[in-house]
Motif scaffolding. Structure first.
Motif, PDB file in Angstrom:
ATOM      1  N   GLU A  56       0.826  -1.206   0.000  1.00 45.79           N
ATOM      2  CA  GLU A  56       0.000   0.000   0.000  1.00 45.79           C
ATOM      3  C   GLU A  56       0.861   1.257   0.000  1.00 45.79           C
ATOM      4  O   GLU A  56       0.549   2.239  -0.698  1.00 45.79           O
ATOM      5  CB  GLU A  56      -0.934  -0.001   1.207  1.00 45.79           C
ATOM      6  CG  GLU A  56      -2.058  -1.019   1.131  1.00 45.79           C
ATOM      7  CD  GLU A  56      -3.182  -0.700   2.098  1.00 45.79           C
ATOM      8  OE1 GLU A  56      -3.897   0.295   1.861  1.00 45.79           O
ATOM      9  OE2 GLU A  56      -3.320  -1.420   3.103  1.00 45.79           O
ATOM     10  N   LYS A 102       0.701   4.197  -2.875  1.00 49.03           N
ATOM     11  CA  LYS A 102       0.469   5.604  -2.545  1.00 49.03           C
ATOM     12  C   LYS A 102       1.593   6.481  -3.070  1.00 49.03           C
ATOM     13  O   LYS A 102       1.357   7.592  -3.566  1.00 49.03           O
ATOM     14  CB  LYS A 102       0.310   5.757  -1.035  1.00 49.03           C
ATOM     15  CG  LYS A 102      -0.955   5.118  -0.483  1.00 49.03           C
ATOM     16  CD  LYS A 102      -0.982   5.145   1.039  1.00 49.03           C
ATOM     17  CE  LYS A 102      -2.217   4.447   1.582  1.00 49.03           C
ATOM     18  NZ  LYS A 102      -2.206   4.373   3.070  1.00 49.03           N
ATOM     19  N   THR A 136       1.153   9.517  -5.875  1.00 56.23           N
ATOM     20  CA  THR A 136       1.555  10.870  -5.509  1.00 56.23           C
ATOM     21  C   THR A 136       2.627  11.424  -6.445  1.00 56.23           C
ATOM     22  O   THR A 136       2.603  12.614  -6.795  1.00 56.23           O
ATOM     23  CB  THR A 136       2.084  10.897  -4.062  1.00 56.23           C
ATOM     24  OG1 THR A 136       1.043  10.487  -3.188  1.00 56.23           O
ATOM     25  CG2 THR A 136       2.556  12.284  -3.660  1.00 56.23           C
ATOM     26  N   TYR A 166      -7.225   2.548  -4.828  1.00 57.74           N
ATOM     27  CA  TYR A 166      -6.373   1.724  -5.682  1.00 57.74           C
ATOM     28  C   TYR A 166      -7.098   1.369  -6.980  1.00 57.74           C
ATOM     29  O   TYR A 166      -6.463   1.235  -8.034  1.00 57.74           O
ATOM     30  CB  TYR A 166      -5.916   0.474  -4.940  1.00 57.74           C
ATOM     31  CG  TYR A 166      -5.212   0.817  -3.647  1.00 57.74           C
ATOM     32  CD1 TYR A 166      -4.192   1.760  -3.614  1.00 57.74           C
ATOM     33  CD2 TYR A 166      -5.593   0.230  -2.439  1.00 57.74           C
ATOM     34  CE1 TYR A 166      -3.568   2.105  -2.425  1.00 57.74           C
ATOM     35  CE2 TYR A 166      -4.965   0.560  -1.253  1.00 57.74           C
ATOM     36  CZ  TYR A 166      -3.957   1.504  -1.251  1.00 57.74           C
ATOM     37  OH  TYR A 166      -3.341   1.849  -0.074  1.00 57.74           O
TER      38      TYR A 166
END
Length: 270
Positions: A102, A106, A110, A155
């Motif tokens: 995860e 992320k 980003t 996701y």
């Protein structure tokens, strides 16, 4: 760099000359492959990833390519490691690996999200980075499977953004031999993975045997989970399993689950 000095069995097993360079992307590929080997062969030594985490990880979930990056970070490195972490979670049921997957997802969302797909580099000194077809194929597949494991829509949104890039006409016109990956990404994006869940304590011999049978199923696109109720709910509690007095496994689809399976030899995917 040998195993005794670094704890990195992966480096020696994958043939990497650590006197030169050790790349996150290539190690991620090897970790993913060796984790799969470990699942089907009981070779537990094949799931070593700690060296890359200790020596190539960035502070916010991403990975450097090498000891130093000229124009990085690069999408390929974090993507490769994220996918490897998700495979490790599937084959060990250790939630620490899911957490790392995860974090990688992320970081990608980003730092690499472009107006069309995800670009190959986020470095300030890089030439204007472009979205690469093969990297976006891999990202769609990784983010989509991570969505099914966690139930977190963010996701799915990551996968959707990559899929929109893959579906644009100019990508189709230049896909060449990569068409197979594009078709696989499209199929997985539009189809839930086959789902196997073992319900039972992780120190129970029957549950261990059922989980070993589950991860050995010869299906690439699958979601395998081990629910030990002492650990709290599953990361994606989208299925309600019955309370049983002994360990069991379940095969589930979008709409239903099988009766409980108690014997490893009866646990098969089609």
């Amino acid at each position: 760099m040998n195993r005794s000095s670094s704890g990195c069995s992966l480096c020696s097993r994958s043939g990497i000359d650590t006197r030169a360079h050790v790349y996150s992307r290539e190690n991620g590929w090897a970790i993913n492959a060796l984790a799969t080997l470990g699942a089907v062969s009981d070779d537990k030594e094949a799931i070593a990833a700690n060296w890359i985490c200790a020596n190539r990880a960035l502070s916010d979930g991403g990975f450097r390519h090498d000891e130093e990056d000229v124009a990085g970070p690069y999408l390929g490195d974090t993507l490769s490691m994220g996918r490897a972490f998700l495979t490790l979670y599937a084959f060990t049921a250790d939630r620490a690996w899911l957490n790392r997957a995860e974090q990688a997802a992320k970081f990608i969302a980003t730092n690499f999200k472009g107006t069309s797909g995800y670009v190959s580099s986020a470095g300030a000194g890089a030439l204007k980075a472009k979205s690469q077809l093969d990297e976006n194929v891999g990202l769609v597949r990784f983010a989509n499977l991570l969505f099914h494991y966690t139930g977190k829509s963010v996701y799915r949104e990551t996968a959707e953004h990559g899929m929109r890039f893959l579906a644009t006409p100019h990508v189709k016109d230049h896909r060449g031999f990569l068409v197979a990956g594009l078709l696989i990404a499209d199929r997985e994006f539009n189809t839930p993975p086959q789902h196997l869940t073992v319900v039972g304590a992780k120190d129970d011999a029957v549950a261990k045997a059922l989980f070993a049978a589950a991860i050995k199923q010869p299906v690439i696109y699958k979601r395998v989970e081990w629910w030990d109720k002492r650990e709290g709910p599953l990361p994606n509690p989208d299925v309600e399993y019955p309370a049983l007095e002994r360990s069991a496994a379940f095969r589930c689809t979008e709409t239903s689950c099988s009766p409980p399976v108690y014997l490893p030899e009866q646990l098969t995917l089609k």
